[in-house]
Structure formats: structure tokens, C-alpha cells
Design a protein around this motif. Structure first.
Motif, PDB file in Angstrom:
ATOM      1  N   LEU A   1       1.779 -18.037  -9.902  1.00 43.03           N
ATOM      2  CA  LEU A   1       0.982 -16.767 -10.444  1.00 43.03           C
ATOM      3  C   LEU A   1       2.190 -15.712 -10.769  1.00 43.03           C
ATOM      4  CD1 LEU A   1      -1.700 -15.791 -11.488  1.00 43.03           C
ATOM      5  CD2 LEU A   1      -2.230 -15.672  -8.739  1.00 43.03           C
TER       6      LEU A   1
ATOM      7  N   GLN B   1     -15.621 -18.325 -10.708  1.00 48.32           N
ATOM      8  CA  GLN B   1     -15.839 -16.940 -10.953  1.00 48.32           C
ATOM      9  C   GLN B   1     -17.305 -16.780 -11.217  1.00 48.32           C
ATOM     10  OE1 GLN B   1     -15.227 -15.008 -14.630  1.00 48.32           O
ATOM     11  NE2 GLN B   1     -14.047 -13.649 -13.758  1.00 48.32           N
TER      12      GLN B   1
ATOM     13  N   ALA C   1      -6.392 -14.695   2.536  1.00 53.65           N
ATOM     14  CA  ALA C   1      -7.198 -14.922   1.252  1.00 53.65           C
ATOM     15  C   ALA C   1      -8.458 -14.317   1.669  1.00 53.65           C
ATOM     16  CB  ALA C   1      -7.199 -16.647   1.536  1.00 53.65           C
ATOM     17  N   SER C   2      -8.917 -13.901   0.408  1.00 58.49           N
ATOM     18  CA  SER C   2     -10.187 -13.434   0.307  1.00 58.49           C
ATOM     19  C   SER C   2     -10.684 -13.376  -1.272  1.00 58.49           C
ATOM     20  CB  SER C   2     -10.429 -11.971   0.973  1.00 58.49           C
ATOM     21  OG  SER C   2      -9.889 -11.005   0.077  1.00 58.49           O
ATOM     22  N   VAL C   3     -11.971 -13.098  -1.231  1.00 60.69           N
ATOM     23  CA  VAL C   3     -12.710 -13.057  -2.462  1.00 60.69           C
ATOM     24  C   VAL C   3     -12.258 -11.904  -3.207  1.00 60.69           C
ATOM     25  CG1 VAL C   3     -14.950 -12.788  -3.557  1.00 60.69           C
ATOM     26  CG2 VAL C   3     -14.759 -14.378  -1.652  1.00 60.69           C
ATOM     27  N   GLN C   4     -11.976 -12.151  -4.606  1.00 57.00           N
ATOM     28  CA  GLN C   4     -11.645 -11.079  -5.393  1.00 57.00           C
ATOM     29  C   GLN C   4     -12.963 -10.719  -5.904  1.00 57.00           C
ATOM     30  OE1 GLN C   4     -10.609 -11.473  -9.550  1.00 57.00           O
ATOM     31  NE2 GLN C   4      -8.528 -10.469  -9.371  1.00 57.00           N
ATOM     32  N   LEU C   5     -13.117  -9.399  -5.892  1.00 58.94           N
ATOM     33  CA  LEU C   5     -14.440  -8.653  -6.113  1.00 58.94           C
ATOM     34  C   LEU C   5     -14.314  -7.504  -7.409  1.00 58.94           C
ATOM     35  CD1 LEU C   5     -17.064  -9.454  -4.825  1.00 58.94           C
ATOM     36  CD2 LEU C   5     -16.748  -7.551  -3.135  1.00 58.94           C
TER      37      LEU C   5
ATOM     38  N   ALA D   1     -12.485 -20.843   1.310  1.00 65.29           N
ATOM     39  CA  ALA D   1     -12.420 -19.891   0.066  1.00 65.29           C
ATOM     40  C   ALA D   1     -13.932 -20.171  -0.335  1.00 65.29           C
ATOM     41  CB  ALA D   1     -11.545 -20.636  -0.912  1.00 65.29           C
TER      42      ALA D   1
ATOM     43  N   GLN E   1     -10.589 -22.739  -9.768  1.00 65.60           N
ATOM     44  CA  GLN E   1     -11.075 -21.532 -10.216  1.00 65.60           C
ATOM     45  C   GLN E   1     -12.507 -21.557 -10.115  1.00 65.60           C
ATOM     46  OE1 GLN E   1      -9.047 -18.554 -11.073  1.00 65.60           O
ATOM     47  NE2 GLN E   1      -7.388 -19.828 -10.268  1.00 65.60           N
TER      48      GLN E   1
ATOM     49  N   LEU F   1     -16.982 -17.104  -0.842  1.00 72.13           N
ATOM     50  CA  LEU F   1     -17.435 -16.974  -1.937  1.00 72.13           C
ATOM     51  C   LEU F   1     -19.134 -16.826  -1.753  1.00 72.13           C
ATOM     52  CD1 LEU F   1     -17.189 -16.154  -4.992  1.00 72.13           C
ATOM     53  CD2 LEU F   1     -17.366 -18.638  -5.442  1.00 72.13           C
TER      54      LEU F   1
ATOM     55  N   ARG G   1       0.169 -18.035 -15.458  1.00 72.65           N
ATOM     56  CA  ARG G   1      -0.053 -19.067 -14.365  1.00 72.65           C
ATOM     57  C   ARG G   1       0.968 -20.066 -14.857  1.00 72.65           C
ATOM     58  NH1 ARG G   1      -4.436 -19.141 -10.774  1.00 72.65           N
ATOM     59  NH2 ARG G   1      -5.431 -17.176 -11.076  1.00 72.65           N
TER      60      ARG G   1
ATOM     61  N   HIS H   1     -10.210  -6.720  -2.888  1.00 70.42           N
ATOM     62  CA  HIS H   1      -9.892  -7.795  -1.759  1.00 70.42           C
ATOM     63  C   HIS H   1     -10.217  -7.150  -0.442  1.00 70.42           C
ATOM     64  CE1 HIS H   1      -8.568 -11.204  -4.051  1.00 70.42           C
ATOM     65  NE2 HIS H   1      -7.960 -10.192  -4.884  1.00 70.42           N
TER      66      HIS H   1
ATOM     67  N   ALA I   1     -14.783 -13.849  -7.468  1.00 66.67           N
ATOM     68  CA  ALA I   1     -13.965 -14.999  -7.542  1.00 66.67           C
ATOM     69  C   ALA I   1     -13.480 -15.673  -6.422  1.00 66.67           C
ATOM     70  CB  ALA I   1     -12.698 -14.643  -8.528  1.00 66.67           C
ATOM     71  N   LEU I   2     -13.382 -16.968  -6.410  1.00 65.98           N
ATOM     72  CA  LEU I   2     -12.897 -17.725  -5.169  1.00 65.98           C
ATOM     73  C   LEU I   2     -11.585 -17.184  -4.874  1.00 65.98           C
ATOM     74  CD1 LEU I   2     -13.798 -20.395  -4.193  1.00 65.98           C
ATOM     75  CD2 LEU I   2     -12.262 -21.811  -5.451  1.00 65.98           C
ATOM     76  N   PRO I   3     -11.162 -17.125  -3.716  1.00 65.06           N
ATOM     77  CA  PRO I   3      -9.929 -16.593  -3.219  1.00 65.06           C
ATOM     78  C   PRO I   3      -8.768 -17.655  -3.667  1.00 65.06           C
ATOM     79  CG  PRO I   3     -11.645 -16.586  -1.309  1.00 65.06           C
ATOM     80  CD  PRO I   3     -12.160 -17.259  -2.593  1.00 65.06           C
ATOM     81  N   GLU I   4      -7.824 -16.922  -4.106  1.00 60.86           N
ATOM     82  CA  GLU I   4      -6.425 -17.785  -4.170  1.00 60.86           C
ATOM     83  C   GLU I   4      -5.952 -17.892  -2.832  1.00 60.86           C
ATOM     84  OE1 GLU I   4      -4.865 -18.573  -7.358  1.00 60.86           O
ATOM     85  OE2 GLU I   4      -6.485 -17.203  -8.511  1.00 60.86           O
TER      86      GLU I   4
END
Lengths: 335, 335, 335, 335
Positions: B263, C239, D253-257, C132, C237, C136, B258, D265, C248-251
Motif C-alpha cells: 500500500l 467501509q 491498527a485502528s479504525v480509519q474514521l 479489526a 476491506q 469497527l 495497492r 485514527h 473503515a476496517l483497520p488495515e
């Protein structure tokens, strides 16, 4: 020239190292084996089509004229004795962690090495040889993100039955303790351990996860989560927040999949899959260093620093306070 | 047992293979070198601390009793002659692509091998040994995405000065031709080439990019973009659309960064960085196969199929039509 | 039915809210404006083609029969007075954070609301309305990752000239304090603040970054990094490490780009771009709640809890210790 | 000013538009409804708490003095008649695709509009209003990747029972036909359709997927995969290969899991979730354009171009050849 290796300890990891040295590393030959369980030596000879001499006495193996260098992969509490014996014999020795189970034991190995006047010991901190950590270190050296300020790390494994007491610190986080100071070229000055609510998905009575927080000489704040019953996979994370950017350890490459409503990548489950290439490189470099006559991997000093750090973390875990990490000056010998 | 290797052609790629065989592959020894430029052989001996015999005559090297197996890494048009010579000598031979510059030449090598009655030839299609492609193949074999229907592939390089004529097909896409039929366990039946507008950021007069479209026996549609002046990096893409999901070739692992409002992950620039581990594995397997006395890598038949496919693509490029790809039945010898 | 709104404070954020209420939210009409700087009200009327009545006295605006509900977007220290005035007038009031500059001020607003017997106050904690964070929260509610154990959060901004003293806590982290307890449906019991080495890339003498660590009633450990001179972008961020997974919170969605040797996504620079849709949804819900006659957004109680939390963090920052966060029981009125 | 809207067709999509116009778009009021199924109009009035007049005759609704503008969301084959009627009445009309089921029908609408002398028609190509496509267009306009050369697109849906004949082209790919020429500011000159092996996971006898390939006036090559029984999700892909880089449509956009051995995602399953915000923005802009007295969305010309393109693709599908796409010059009226 072929380096003739004697291996002490032929359990899971020892067996893997024999395979590695025989099949994947040019210039090495496993010529001697020793284990409390002789039959494991025999099966190695047979399984890998080797003709290594089997020693019933570890010290005989160490002293044997047919052995150039030693790999110590036996039970942790025996390491110190075998390393000292190898130093006495003036032979290069690769020792799996821990170098010794006490900081004092490590200190005595250092003294023996200093007295002998030659670096002979390499400790099995293989993460330094992992391409992912090396890429991250290169990124820091290139000053891509500016001076580091904060490290957020995690060591997560799916399950660790019976992994109680202080083992999270003494058995697993020691790898982080070594690789992070190598990454930052810094040393630790204080440690704090935070115990969040326990996961319910592990053996009753076990404290899991732990959060170890370290402060370095440069004032860098390091947080390391150890979560050995994390269920979802074996996942090593390391994120460095620098003055002008953030860099994170590469995730292992894997197929990008779109299926069943998910865009996904695989996460490893088995820790042994994570560091295969690092172990290979570690031994490739070790063999080269022996040929060159000059040890250059993680040293007895590094093993000692990790032991002192682990001691401070165990103390901090029980006190709930920040505890100081006091190290003597590093001898020039280990620069 | 150590396999004694003679290397013909010690330019860039030959030199790398000598280094690889000497330093990274257990069980191999480079004992003989030959090149039109003798001084390149000498500098290899000196640079890599070898003591290989330098032959001025390629055929002498091939026939020498001190040589067990041959690596052909010379100029493309010479490959056919040296491979045939190795077959005559009854020696295993690793030949960089192309096996021969014409399909007919490949065909004759097949005939020679069939006559000799033993598979001796391996063609240097290293992508099969790349972990990324192997992970993708495993994903298909596991039926994770169902039966493949469409492949979207790209071969992009930053710059290729002077890469004109049909070289995009004959010199670069041949790797895709091989690896995709290996990936799918299928063969091609027709080819079409689409020429979109040319990029302005390359040598004047050059057609770049090309899009090659193949149809397989199973009716799978393959699209391969060859874009050798793509500027941004060296980027190999392969996406498989299956009946119930989509799988894509892993991107090389790299630091997640970042910085500066981005990113990002690094994309390779130099193609040589992309397949280092694949080349290593290719030779490791080749040496093992020699020790086992049985070739198992990409065969003369595979080299022939690629040559026939390339011919059809060149024809399709000029006709603007779909062109058939006609192959004789594969001899049982190559099953 | 159209809700007639009076807006107090027409600086940057007030102006945006007027635009929002006029152009993007059905069922609302801005009918009254007030600011210490009258000309800013006039320019709003003219720029947005409105015909709102301009009041020179905030309390007159609040009491006016032509005004159904109030938006307080004036200077922080004035909020408490205007909110109390709106409660006295029995009108719904939306108040930007802080609800009051002291916890005691918040407490008195709660008392006034309790006395009045109707929830009228909504505090401008817009992150709860961010898609977002909502995704979550849904993920946690669905039990996808099991019970939360650890939260790793960061609030990073490119530059914040003059952002000194305790502002990182009182002005910026208050949003995290609100949204995290909403996310977890939990409350804080203790706070610690860690000050790592300062970045050199900010105003001299400023401490940046801060790390706030909170412990919740359930024993969840929360770490929040506040780094307001992080240079590279505006980056939020969050997580959550749970018993069986990590979420983790969506980017923010953005174009995936391959250029100049990088595979990249844009990171926002301007914080105003991050929460536009959340602000819209916040006001859409607020208008609906007014029509329904029942406040349902972040309440005066929520504003109070955040104030108490911020006080504890400021104390912890100066003491270097864990400090307790003591809250009275939440009145049923706010359940 | 409030725009009074009459809606013709209150099935699934019509009902959604009524909801949208009533609850999410300031400045609009649905005052009239018409459908072949009167009860669907009644339930809308009741469900959304509206008091719209229900017309049994579409043309009466169009002519009614109480209606400012028309939304046509009825069965496709009726669109042409209602749009022409709206033009005759001199009223703005928003028409879901198709504008008319034949290119000739579209052409006549153009003639009617030209005769009337005022742009009144907007076609429901909502993708232009999607933030993801807008970000991609901005990236091209900023010249981030250089001039476009190749587009790789995919329209994948989980299941489409009964979606046979040429519907993949006429019903679904029309959205791609519109949005891609808008994205590139270009027009199509030729089309080819490739039919790969059919998926086995769909209604028997159905051809799925299709690959439509278009060439533009500028020589850009476009490949669009239509795969409406792709099982894994609703997935819209668009990748642009430019002279110096590659840009791809943002993923939602979506939660990273991290769970169950996967880093994942979510991929959408329901197409209606994909373009909600685009539909909102489409109508918000339409209402603004009506207030401004000047249509600015996708025009009757755009509807016509899409119809001509679809015709050529259907022809190409059956011929297996490239087919030309011939368009008359665009009237200045539509610049």
C-alpha cells in the motif's frame, strides 16, 4: 497579446472567475461585464479595481468588438442561448455547466458548431484540470494497476439544504459523469440508481444519499455515491480497481496531527477550497487555447454526453431498473 | 501596470524564473537579460518567445531606465555586488540565496538598505511560500498543539555527487535555517553538529549525513538531519512537538496505490518538483509587493541571520561542541 | 478443568486447530483424532508431541466417553452428518463452514438442536473474533458515525486457480455474509449480483471479479466485491458510510517504509496470516463457553442464514435481477 | 507438564501477570503468592478462582518444593534480593525491571549466575516481544533500508504526576535502552541529555520532556524523546534511517474514521493497552523456555547493560556533556 474577456453572469462563481482572470492568469483582461443585477457588475469593477464596460444586454456584450471571448456564468437555463449567440459571433466561449438544460439543447449547440466549422465552446468541467485526477489518470496510463475493472466513487458534501428532486444527478453528479469517462477514455452504456435508506440528518422528505451505477462500453462497473448531507466534510473519492492493483484519488495534502487521542488529517468542509487550483488551471489553459486559436478543453460533445447520461440516470432512478445510455457516434470534428 | 524585470544569471534557476515571470505571473514582463554566457540569454528569448534586451554588463542592466526591478540568479559569490548595485539604483531586487557568501557581506547590504531608507531586497527563501509550511504555521498559530518544544526535521535528497566540505550546511540547510525561525517566530542561540557513521552509498570521503541541532531563544530544541545521499527520494520532513500535540508537515498529495503487496504513495525524487508552486507564489507576491511599493518577503536581515547561523554551524561541526549564535538586535526597520 | 477435544478432519485447517488447541489455548486438550487419511493423524501426534487416540470411525470418536467436545474440520459435504451426530450425543461441536452444503441441511440441524433443547453448535465464522472487525463494530455501537447507510466491502486474494462456478459466493463470500449482519445487527432482504468485465489475469473462462449487492431490512445498501485473482495481495476491506461519518476496517499494522521512491506499508499476501489471532480468540472463547456450559458463538441459525443468503446470491447471479432473501422468523432459542 | 509458578508482588502488574499465567498461557499454573499486602493475594485467589498458597515470607515461597519458577513483580528495590535468592535455589526467575537498582547489584547477579553455571534469570523487557518491534527488526534484518545510521525515537505518555528527578531515565527510558540495542544488535558508547524548554502543562518544577542521545559502537546516532506529560496520548515512536531508506515502527491498527472534518485514527491513551499482546508472548515464551530447560529471553547481562546506560544518562543529564558508557566484555555465557 492579451485576450479581452466579457463575462456574463457575475454571481458567486462569475465573480470568482473575474478575480481569477484579472489576478492569477497572465494574458487575460476582463473588459466587459453583464448580469441581470447590474450592481454586482459595478461592485466587481470597484472591488477588483477594474474598468470593465458594463453591458445591460448580454447579446450586445457578445457582439461587442472590444470582446475577444466570452465566459458564461449566468443562471443555468440561460446558458444555451448565450453559447449559441457566441457561436454565431464566431467567438470562443467558456460555459459553466450545464451547457444546456436538455440533451436536445446540447445537440443543437453541437450542430451550430459543426455548421460553423470551428470548435469554439469549452464546458466548465474543471475536474479534468485537478492535479489529483490528473495523477490518477497518469497512473492508469502508465498501466500501474492493469486494465480498470471497477470504480468506486463518492461525492460527499456536508449539507445541501433544498437540494431535492433530481438535483443530485443533474447538478452535482454531472461532474463525475464527465471526469470518469475522461479518466477511463470510455463511454457509458447503462445506468442503475439505488436508493438506500435516507439519512435522518437532512431536510425532511429528501432522498439522500443516491448510488448511481454505470456500465461502460468496456464492461467497467462504476459505482458513484452522492451524499450531499454527509455532515463530516466535502470529500471526493475515486478508487479504481484494476487487474493487478488498486489506485485511489490523492487526498488533499494536510498537516498530520497528533492531538486529543487522534492521529488526524483535516478534511475540507467548503467545496470551494477543493478545486481552486483546478479552476485556475482550467482558465490558464483556456486562455492559452484561445491564443493558439484552437479549443482543446471539454467540448460541446462532452457537455452533450453528460446531459444524455444524466437523463438516463434520472429515468433509472424512477424505474428502479438498468436503463440504456444510447449515444450517436461521436463526430470526427470532436476527436 | 506591468513590472519590467531584468534577470541577471540565466542558468538553470534563472531560466526557470524567466519562464515563471513570463507565463505564470500576471503583471510582470521580463525585459532584460544578462549572463556570463550570452548564448543562454539568446536561447531564452527564442525558447520563450520573448524580446528581452540582452546586456553584457550586469550593472548596465541594473541601471537601465527600462528595468523596474532585478532578479539576481547568478553564481553565489556575485550576489552581493549586484544586490548592492540595485540598492544604489533604488530598485527592488530579488536575490537567490545566498544574499552574500559571508555574514559580513550581508551586514553591509543591511547597512546600505538602512542608509537608503527603504526595503528593496528580497531573498529567495521560497519555503515560506510553500503551502505545506504555511499549513503547518497556521496550525501553530491556531495553538492546535500548544507551545512548540521540539522540532524534528530532515532534508533528504537521493544523491549529491561532489557535495562535500561544509556545503550541506552552507548550501542546503540554509533553507531550513530560514523557514524554521519563520515558522516559530523565534531566533537561534546555539548550534551543535553531530556526525553519525557515514553512509557507504556515496562518494568516498564524504561525510553524509549530518545532524544539526539548534536551540532557540525560547528554549526550543531543533534537530535537522541533512542526508543528501539518502537514495530513496527527495523528502522534506518537519515535525513539531508541542505541549499538547504533534504536528507534521503535509506530505505531497499522491495517488494511493495497492500493488505488488504494498500500500504505497509516491515520494518525489527530483527536488525541482517539490517547490514549483512555492516558487510561483514567491514571485506572485514579489510582483504584488513591488506594485504596492513595499517589500514584504524574506529580507536582507533574514539573509544575514541565516549567514550567521550557518557560520556557527560550520564552527560547531569542526569543534564538536555547542557554539553560540550571537546576533545584534534586529533594527526596527526590519520589524 | 480441562476440556477434552476430538478433532474430525486433520487436513490443513484441522492440523492448525490441533496446534492451536494444544499450544495456545489454556484449558483444552486434544485427546482424539480422526481423518480419512490416518497417517495425517499420526503425524500430528508425532509433530506436536501429543498422545491423542486415533479413531478410524468418526462416529466412534463423537460418542467416545473420553471426548467432551468435537471439532469438525473435514470435507464440507460431511459436516452436516457429524454435527447431527454430535447433537445426538449431546456434545458441544465446533464446525468449520459450511454448517451444511444446503440451507435445508442447516434447517434440519436447527430442528435437531431445538429438539435437544440446548445450543451445542458453533460455526467457524472467525471474522467476528477479529480485532479489526470488533473495533469497527465498537465504533458503530458508540454511534461515532451515526446510523449506517452504505457498506462498501471487498474480499481480494492474489490468486485462486480453479475457483470457478459459484465458489466465489458459496466458499468465500459466506464469511462476509456472516460478519456483516453481525456487524450491523441486521438481516438481508434482497440480493443482486453484477458481473463486470473479467480480469484477463486468471484462468480462462473464469468470471472474476463478482460484485454482490445486498439490501438489509433497515434499507442499508451493501456492496461486496469478490476478486480472487486480484494479484496484489490478500486484502479485506469494509467501509461503513453512516449518517455523519465514515468508518473503515483497520488495515493490519505494518512497518511504514520509505524506499525506492515509495512511502509504503506491506499488504498481506497469504490469507492464513490475516486471521491467526481471530482463530485463536475464536477457540479461546469456544473453550470458555464449554466450561460455562453455554454456547455463545455463531450458531446453527447463523449458519442457516448464510446458506439462505448464498442461495439467493447464486440465483441473482444467474438471473441478473434482484432476488428476495426470505427467512423464517428467528426462533427465540437463538436470541 | 505444567510449570508451577510462585509470584512475589501482587500489585497492579503482578496481578495482571497472575491473570495472564492462569487464563492465557497454556502449561502454567500459579501455585504460590506473596506480597507485603496479604489481602491482595487473597483477592487474587478469589477473583481469579485460584487456589494458590499464600506465603508471608518471600524466601519461603522461593524455596518451596511446590514452586518450579518465580515471578518477581514487587517493589523495585527488592528485586535484587529475590533474584539472588532464586538463583541460590536454582530456579528460573522472571524479574520485572529493574533487575537491581544499581549497576553493581546487576553485576553481582551476573556473578551469581556465572557461578551457578546456568542461565536462570529473565528480565521483564517485554518490548522485544511486541509484534511492532519484531516487524521493524525483521525489516532491518532483511536489509530493506540498508545499514542503520540514525534512530529517532519517542516515548510519550499523556500524564505522569509526580514523575520527577531522574525517573524519566531510570523508570521509563530503560525500556528503550533495552529494545534499541536488541533492535540494532549493537551497544552504546556515549550518552548526552538535552533539556529543552519545559512544558507548562505538568507539575510545577518538573523537567519534561528530556531528549537522550546515544551513540553506538557502530556510530549510529540515537535520539530518544521522553515526554511523559504529552497530553495527547500514549505514543511510542521509533524511526530508523538507513543507508537507502527509512523504516518506522508500525502504529497500532485502528479504525480509519472520517468525521467532523477529520480523517483520523485513534491513538492509545492508556499504556496498558499498548503492550498486552507483548506481555502475553513474553510469558508464553518464558514458560516454553522453562519447559525446554534453557532461558532465552532478556538476560541478567541485558539488565546490567541497561543499568550502566541509565547511570551514564543520569550523569550526562547533570553534566550537560557527552558521557562515555563503558562496559566490560560480554561473557561468552551470555552470547
Amino acid at each position: 497579446m492579451t485576450v479581452k474577456i466579457g463575462v456574463i453572469g457575475t454571481g458567486a462563481i462569475g465573480r470568482e472567475h473575474v478575480f481569477r482572470l484579472s489576478r492569477k492568469i497572465p494574458g487575460a483582461q476582463v473588459v466587459a461585464l453583464n448580469d441581470v443585477n447590474i450592481s454586482s457588475c459595478e461592485s466587481i469593477n470597484s472591488d477588483f479595481d477594474l474598468d470593465a464596460k458594463i453591458f445591460t444586454d448580454s447579446h450586445e456584450l457578445i457582439k461587442s468588438d472590444s470582446v475577444d471571448a466570452i465566459v458564461v456564468a449566468s443562471w443555468g437555463p440561460t446558458h444555451e442561448e448565450f453559447v449559441n449567440s457566441a457561436i454565431s459571433a464566431g467567438k470562443f466561449v467558456f460555459c459553466e455547466k450545464p451547457l444546456a438544460v436538455t440533451a436536445e439543447g446540447c445537440r443543437q449547440i453541437i450542430d451550430a458548431e459543426l455548421t460553423g466549422g470551428k470548435r469554439l465552446v469549452q464546458v466548465g468541467f474543471m475536474r479534468r484540470y485537478d492535479q489529483a485526477y490528473q495523477q490518477l489518470k497518469k497512473c492508469l496510463q502508465d498501466n500501474t494497476i492493469g486494465h480498470p475493472i471497477i470504480l468506486n466513487c463518492a461525492h460527499r458534501a456536508p449539507h445541501a439544504p433544498g437540494f431535492g428532486g433530481d438535483m443530485a444527478i443533474t447538478d452535482s453528479l454531472v461532474h463525475e459523469f464527465d471526469v470518469l469517462r475522461w479518466l477511463l477514455d470510455d463511454d457509458y452504456v447503462a445506468a442503475q440508481v439505488i436508493l438506500p435508506r435516507k439519512t435522518s440528518l437532512c431536510d425532511e422528505g429528501l432522498q439522500d444519499p443516491h448510488i448511481v451505477q454505470l456500465r461502460t462500453r468496456q464492461g467497467i462497473h462504476i459505482s458513484i455515491e452522492s451524499f450531499v448531507n454527509a455532515h463530516y466534510g466535502y470529500d471526493i473519492q475515486c478508487q479504481v480497481v484494476g487487474e493487478k492493483g488498486v489506485a485511489a484519488l490523492p487526498e488533499p495534502a494536510s498537516v498530520q496531527l497528533r492531538e486529543l487521542g487522534k492521529l488526524s488529517h483535516e478534511i475540507l468542509i467548503d467545496w470551494k477550497d477543493r478545486f481552486v487550483a483546478a479552476f485556475d488551471q482550467e482558465f490558464r489553459d483556456w486562455i492559452q487555447s484561445i491564443k493558439a486559436g484552437k479549443a482543446n478543453g471539454p467540448s460541446a460533445w462532452d457537455g452533450y454526453v453528460v446531459a444524455v447520461t444524466a437523463d438516463a440516470c434520472v429515468k433509472a432512478k424512477h424505474s428502479g431498473q438498468f436503463e440504456n445510455i444510447d449515444l450517436p457516434p461521436r463526430p470526427d470534428f470532436y476527436q
